[in-house]
Design a protein around this motif. Sequence first.
Motif: not given
Length: 287
Positions: A140-161
């Motif tokens: 939609k915005h025609q952005i360069d995906p490598s400019l995006l940094d998604l912040e996730i939490t440790e807890g998310m890596l433990v569930e539904k691996i």
Amino acid sequence: EAKMKGRNQYCFYRQEMHQEVAEKLALEKALHGAINKNEFILVYQPQVNTHGQLIGFETLLRWFNDELGQVPPSRFIPVAEEAGLIDEVGYWVLDNACRQLKIWQEEGLPSLFESIAINISPYQFAKDDFVDTIKKVIEKHQIDPSLLDLEITEGMLVEKISSVTEKMWQLKELNIRFSIDDFGTGYSSLRYIQHFPLTQLKIDQSFVRDLSGDSSNSSIINTIVSMASHMALSVLAEGVENLEEKVLLDQAGCSRYQGYYFSKPLEESMASQCLHENVRFPLISHV
Ligand code: C2E
Ligand code: MG
Ligand code: MG
Ligand code: MG
């Protein structure tokens, strides 16, 4: 006597609980209208290298409501999550952060600038269409995906691996970055996290606090930095509030920072100005 006391305490808890529930309901009710009433804005906190040069911004959500005033995200994000509103709120953040990123991308980013970070709630990430949503907003915005940094939490890596890794790899293929927010406060061991396509660990500000006084905090940071370097991950320290902390972080091998010492989160116009003028942080005021 003991029985009386117990009963009074029970009444007291009940009253407190009642207040808490009432407050949450009020927040939830107000949150329902927040997007349509334009009550949200995004602010951008600079992320810098050891010379104070801008390497990124973290996007942070702000909510101003007529009746409730300014409500901090630590209060309304959990309510939005519980009330099933986080998808809508999270999409608003993504959409608007990407719209802004597109503008900055067109205007030309400084060469050291790497990315803008967006906080992703575990509930958002868990949605089946999360990868599609990200792809669509990029399109939609025609952005360069490598400019995006998604912040996730440790807890998310433990569930539904398996589903988490799959989604992450799909996004990684687009060159999207992943940072682990508040690193060190959750349960993930460093060995564990090597299975995920991560870019960066963000050291939680609790380890940065009292870095000078508490030697166990500096050894934690030393450990995170050395193991991260083995895994080719970068490390950014959050919540850096003074020069002393910055220097101690440098000594521990951490050379990427974010915090009030460098800059508070900035409104869009100020963030744009800092980008264009290629300033160094902390800004010296010439008053
Ligand atoms: P976070 O992602 O860990 O963000 C860092 C928080 O630390 C921000 O608080 C920031 O203003 C604050 N901070 C930065 N430097 C310093 C410092 O030097 N000292 C201190 N004491 N604090 C500092 P904020 O903006 O109140 O956000 C709190 C949390 O709310 C965030 O923690 C994040 O988990 C969540 N959040 C904020 N915006 C969003 C959003 O758009 N989506 C989601 N899902 N969560 C968000
Ligand atoms: Mg964050
Ligand atoms: Mg954090
Ligand atoms: Mg935090």
